[in-house]
Design a protein around this motif. Structure first.
Motif, PDB file in Angstrom:
ATOM      1  N   UNK A  49      40.988  35.508  48.066  1.00 53.73           N
ATOM      2  CA  UNK A  49      40.746  36.480  49.021  1.00 53.73           C
ATOM      3  C   UNK A  49      39.602  37.387  48.220  1.00 53.73           C
ATOM      4  N   UNK A  50      38.654  37.931  48.526  1.00 49.45           N
ATOM      5  CA  UNK A  50      37.734  39.156  47.983  1.00 49.45           C
ATOM      6  C   UNK A  50      38.349  40.199  47.845  1.00 49.45           C
ATOM      7  N   UNK A  51      38.261  40.901  46.572  1.00 48.63           N
ATOM      8  CA  UNK A  51      38.764  42.212  46.319  1.00 48.63           C
ATOM      9  C   UNK A  51      37.697  43.254  46.371  1.00 48.63           C
ATOM     10  N   UNK A  52      37.672  44.226  47.133  1.00 42.81           N
ATOM     11  CA  UNK A  52      36.937  45.172  47.322  1.00 42.81           C
ATOM     12  C   UNK A  52      37.489  46.504  46.363  1.00 42.81           C
ATOM     13  N   UNK A  53      36.583  47.098  45.610  1.00 43.11           N
ATOM     14  CA  UNK A  53      36.743  48.346  44.803  1.00 43.11           C
ATOM     15  C   UNK A  53      35.854  49.436  44.914  1.00 43.11           C
ATOM     16  N   UNK A  54      36.405  50.543  44.913  1.00 44.73           N
ATOM     17  CA  UNK A  54      35.373  51.597  45.126  1.00 44.73           C
ATOM     18  C   UNK A  54      36.071  52.701  43.794  1.00 44.73           C
ATOM     19  N   UNK A  70      29.097  38.614  34.973  1.00 46.78           N
ATOM     20  CA  UNK A  70      30.447  37.935  34.991  1.00 46.78           C
ATOM     21  C   UNK A  70      30.631  36.994  36.031  1.00 46.78           C
ATOM     22  N   UNK A  71      31.452  35.971  35.963  1.00 43.92           N
ATOM     23  CA  UNK A  71      31.706  34.965  36.652  1.00 43.92           C
ATOM     24  C   UNK A  71      32.716  35.843  37.781  1.00 43.92           C
ATOM     25  N   UNK A  72      32.609  35.437  38.957  1.00 39.60           N
ATOM     26  CA  UNK A  72      33.355  36.089  40.358  1.00 39.60           C
ATOM     27  C   UNK A  72      32.726  37.288  40.675  1.00 39.60           C
ATOM     28  N   UNK A  73      31.943  38.094  39.797  1.00 40.37           N
ATOM     29  CA  UNK A  73      31.481  39.303  40.361  1.00 40.37           C
ATOM     30  C   UNK A  73      30.311  38.976  41.610  1.00 40.37           C
ATOM     31  N   UNK A  74      30.453  39.620  42.839  1.00 37.93           N
ATOM     32  CA  UNK A  74      29.543  39.301  44.069  1.00 37.93           C
ATOM     33  C   UNK A  74      28.799  40.611  44.006  1.00 37.93           C
ATOM     34  N   UNK A  75      29.255  41.661  43.654  1.00 39.72           N
ATOM     35  CA  UNK A  75      28.507  42.830  44.107  1.00 39.72           C
ATOM     36  C   UNK A  75      28.942  44.025  42.757  1.00 39.72           C
ATOM     37  N   UNK A  76      28.062  44.651  42.353  1.00 46.25           N
ATOM     38  CA  UNK A  76      28.717  45.663  41.307  1.00 46.25           C
ATOM     39  C   UNK A  76      27.415  46.741  41.429  1.00 46.25           C
ATOM     40  N   UNK A  77      27.471  47.845  42.237  1.00 46.35           N
ATOM     41  CA  UNK A  77      26.407  48.837  42.513  1.00 46.35           C
ATOM     42  C   UNK A  77      26.813  50.031  42.135  1.00 46.35           C
ATOM     43  N   UNK A  97      30.496  50.480  43.531  1.00 47.01           N
ATOM     44  CA  UNK A  97      30.874  49.773  44.629  1.00 47.01           C
ATOM     45  C   UNK A  97      31.087  48.307  44.295  1.00 47.01           C
ATOM     46  N   UNK A  98      32.208  47.787  44.054  1.00 48.98           N
ATOM     47  CA  UNK A  98      32.530  46.407  43.667  1.00 48.98           C
ATOM     48  C   UNK A  98      32.843  45.309  44.467  1.00 48.98           C
ATOM     49  N   UNK A  99      32.710  44.094  44.392  1.00 50.01           N
ATOM     50  CA  UNK A  99      33.270  43.023  45.272  1.00 50.01           C
ATOM     51  C   UNK A  99      33.363  41.671  44.301  1.00 50.01           C
ATOM     52  N   UNK A 100      34.576  41.531  44.212  1.00 54.37           N
ATOM     53  CA  UNK A 100      35.261  40.329  43.319  1.00 54.37           C
ATOM     54  C   UNK A 100      35.435  39.368  44.055  1.00 54.37           C
ATOM     55  N   UNK A 101      35.246  38.033  43.607  1.00 55.81           N
ATOM     56  CA  UNK A 101      35.768  36.698  44.359  1.00 55.81           C
ATOM     57  C   UNK A 101      37.125  36.639  44.479  1.00 55.81           C
ATOM     58  N   UNK A 122      41.417  38.655  42.870  1.00 53.88           N
ATOM     59  CA  UNK A 122      41.934  39.698  41.862  1.00 53.88           C
ATOM     60  C   UNK A 122      41.801  38.962  40.590  1.00 53.88           C
ATOM     61  N   UNK A 123      42.014  37.709  40.094  1.00 53.93           N
ATOM     62  CA  UNK A 123      41.973  37.202  38.993  1.00 53.93           C
ATOM     63  C   UNK A 123      40.590  37.427  38.116  1.00 53.93           C
ATOM     64  N   UNK A 124      39.419  37.334  39.041  1.00 55.70           N
ATOM     65  CA  UNK A 124      38.260  37.656  38.339  1.00 55.70           C
ATOM     66  C   UNK A 124      38.150  39.030  38.095  1.00 55.70           C
ATOM     67  N   UNK A 125      38.648  39.999  38.853  1.00 53.46           N
ATOM     68  CA  UNK A 125      38.532  41.400  38.313  1.00 53.46           C
ATOM     69  C   UNK A 125      39.567  41.651  37.277  1.00 53.46           C
ATOM     70  N   UNK A 126      40.594  41.049  37.148  1.00 56.77           N
ATOM     71  CA  UNK A 126      41.570  41.023  36.046  1.00 56.77           C
ATOM     72  C   UNK A 126      40.982  40.781  34.684  1.00 56.77           C
TER      73      UNK A 126
END
Length: 96
Positions: A1-6, A33-40, A54-58, A60-64
């Protein structure tokens, strides 16, 4: 599941040019980085020195894995002396 972060940052106005330079490097390296879908990087239109990542990761593991990257650790170290307060971070999963 994708992880959204602000992530919300408030920099002292005396350091805005330096802050933007730090952010530019962080964004450039993080997007590789692998798993980074958006980083603005967004600058608040009404509040000088206020920025949002504004972050979107593939996953939680990718973000970790991102959390331990040198470019993020260096950003945190260098930015901490320029910030007016601590970073606020909101993480969640899209529900609709």
């Amino acid at each position: 599941m994708n992880l959204h972060i602000i992530a919300l940052f408030k920099f002292n106005e005396n350091y805005l040019m330096e802050a933007v330079e730090l952010f530019q490097n962080l964004v450039k390296e993080t997007r590789k980085e692998e798993g980074c879908l958006q980083y603005d990087l967004i600058e608040d239109k009404d509040n000088k020195g206020t920025f949002f990542l504004i972050e979107l990761w593939e996953s939680v593991d990718h973000h970790n894995r991102h959390i331990g990257q040198d470019h993020l650790l260096n950003f945190r170290r260098d930015a901490s002396r320029m910030m007016e307060n601590t970073t606020e971070v909101y993480k969640g999963f899209k529900i609709y």
